[in-house]
Design an enzyme around this catalytic site. Structure first.
Site, PDB file in Angstrom:
ATOM      1  N   ARG A 194       0.357  -1.471  -0.109  1.00 22.41           N
ATOM      2  CA  ARG A 194      -0.384  -0.369   0.254  1.00 22.41           C
ATOM      3  C   ARG A 194       1.108   1.482   0.250  1.00 22.41           C
ATOM      4  NH1 ARG A 194      -4.600  -1.596  -2.046  1.00 22.41           N
ATOM      5  NH2 ARG A 194      -5.238  -3.451  -0.531  1.00 22.41           N
ATOM      6  N   ASP A 287     -12.884  -8.884  10.686  1.00 26.61           N
ATOM      7  CA  ASP A 287     -12.500  -8.515   9.710  1.00 26.61           C
ATOM      8  C   ASP A 287     -13.807  -8.644   8.643  1.00 26.61           C
ATOM      9  OD1 ASP A 287     -11.396  -7.845   7.170  1.00 26.61           O
ATOM     10  OD2 ASP A 287      -9.799  -6.924   8.809  1.00 26.61           O
TER      11      ASP A 287
END
Length: 490
Positions: A194, A287
């Site tokens: 990222r 999650d």
């Protein structure tokens, strides 16, 4: 659609009956999650919790709980209109030279608008109306949501993280979850590929042992938040793209403790640094897969300054088994991705990420097949063209007579046009989301491509089946008779 900040957008939602204010006392420990989850599954409104237990700050939740609200945040009135956003991104990603003078004139307004949307820097920013630093910093005063019973600690979920790599003019904006570790400490969970993590890696190489400046905006306007999760071309900043979405320049301001620029109208700003080598165990957390993830080490973000607007609003969400907000975002952004894929692969007719596939883990593509092996080329293209799909585990490719968004159609194509050995492609040792505990190694796993298209000569030696289709004349005749027959009348 012009709106300047989150408060403008809240007012817009309230005018449209898309916001519910909740006055009853609600606990940020689990209760906000349960209420938000039930509301999202009922396709209900955004929620503003005005009486949060233990806190005097309201919590905004379920902001992007329907695809239409995501579209509204991107300046569009409908999800289908997001195709226009995708077409703009496709144009900006690979602009085509004008075909002539008239074409050049037609393109001028588009270029002019893009160039005019660079962010505007201001000094007296609303996000710095109240300033706390040093020992006055106490993140526990924020109504940070504790989402699930097995979560290790409260979790910041909609933090817009702002970083800049060494010798880079452009800042990176990313959404990374952050575990509350202490009054001035958060754990920055960013995956290694990222933008924020790459900026940090480059910083450590260029400035070994030096602190890496980081700022986090909480309660930014929807266009800026959504710009951070959209495949914006490297030539365009997320702030400029947000300005294009809302049709007004993004106003930014410089932080007090570093040279990063943050949204001037955000509700709360966290400023600080990451000390190279300072790591902490993050998780477990529930999650978007519907499971608790495993514990892993991530950098610690030390907060030195907290600035905020007067009477700030804390923006939060939860992730869990779909549907959740990431899944809803996926449904809406699906429409943005299609023109981007079609720019590279014009043969693609439709592209669909089913929300039950955890936002991105399974994709269905329909295409106009033109030659043997064409389906395999498209599936490889899906995995490689946009970084958003590098973690997609399953790609199903069908002909354009199949509705990609109708499982009955897709399963019919798979069971009639596929031979498992011939038409299944397995690729091993590929990047996989580390949250995917089904992979044999953390962060590394396999992918499956399924060719559910009609087979061409060269792909099979057998005579291929012809689909059964009723003649148009008979269908028209029965259409005319249908009401008269009264077959469906009880």
């Amino acid at each position: 659609m012009k709106y300047q900040d989150l408060r403008d957008f809240i007012a817009l939602l309230e005018e449209r009956g898309e916001l519910k204010r909740i006055q009853q006392e609600i606990d940020p420990y689990l209760e906000i999650t349960e209420i938000s989850d039930r509301t999202l599954k009922a396709q209900g409104p955004a929620l503003l919790f005005e009486n949060v237990k233990g806190h005097d700050m309201p919590v905004l939740a379920n902001l992007f709980g329907t695809p239409d609200r995501v579209a509204l945040g991107m300046g569009q009135e409908s999800v289908t209109a997001l195709r226009d956003v995708g077409k703009l991104l496709a144009f900006l990603k690979e602009p085509e030279p004008p075909k002539g003078f008239r074409d050049a004139l037609n393109l001028l307004p588009k270029y002019k608008k893009v160039l005019s949307m660079s962010p505007k820097s201001i000094k007296k920013a609303p996000c710095q109306q109240v300033v706390m630093s040093g020992d006055d910093v106490d993140l526990t005063k924020l109504p940070i949501q504790h989402c699930w019973p097995g979560d290790v600690a409260p979790l910041v979920t909609w933090g817009l993280t702002v970083t800049r790599g060494p010798h880079k003019e452009r800042q990176n904006l990313g959404i990374y979850r952050q575990q509350l570790l202490g009054p001035n400490k958060l754990i920055m969970r960013w995956l290694s590929h990222r933008g924020g993590a790459l900026d940090f890696q480059e910083w450590c190489q260029q400035h070994p042992g030096e602190r890496f400046p980081v700022s986090v905006a909480l309660g930014a306007d929807p266009a800026t938040i959504l710009g951070a999760v959209t495949p914006v071309p490297d030539s365009l900043s997320e702030y400029a793209f947000a300005g294009l979405l809302r049709d007004s320049k993004t106003e930014v301001t410089q932080c007090l403790s570093n040279d990063l620029q943050v949204p001037a109208h955000a509700e709360i700003i966290l400023e600080g640094y990451i000390e190279p080598g300072e790591m902490a165990a993050e998780g477990p957390y529930g999650d978007h897969t519907g499971y608790y993830n495993e514990v892993d080490e991530f950098p610690v973000f030390t907060v030195t300054h907290v600035t905020h607007r007067k009477d700030p609003i804390y923006h939060s969400t939860y992730t869990g088994r779909p549907p959740d907000e990431p899944a809803v975002l996926g449904v809406a952004l699906n429409e943005v991705f299609i023109p981007l894929l079609q720019k590279q692969f014009p043969e693609i007719v439709d592209f669909y990420l089913p929300p039950e596939g955890c936002s991105y883990r399974l994709a269905v593509v329909t295409m106009k097949k033109q030659y043997p092996g064409h389906a395999k080329r498209v599936m490889m293209g899906v995995w490689s063209f946009l970084r958003q799909f590098m973690y997609t585990k399953f790609v199903i490719v069908c002909d354009d007579d199949v509705n990609a968004r109708d499982w009955k159609d897709v399963i019919w194509a798979m069971t009639t046009r596929m031979d498992p050995a011939r038409d299944t492609t397995l690729v091993e040792n590929t990047p996989i989301d580390y949250l995917d505990f089904a992979s044999p190694v953390s962060g590394l796993g396999s992918k499956m491509g399924m060719d559910a298209t009609n087979k061409w000569p060269g792909e099979t030696d057998r005579e291929w089946g012809e689909p059964i289709v009723m003649s148009d004349e008979v269908k028209q005749r029965v259409d005319e008779l249908w009401d008269e027959l009264n077959i469906m009348e009880s």
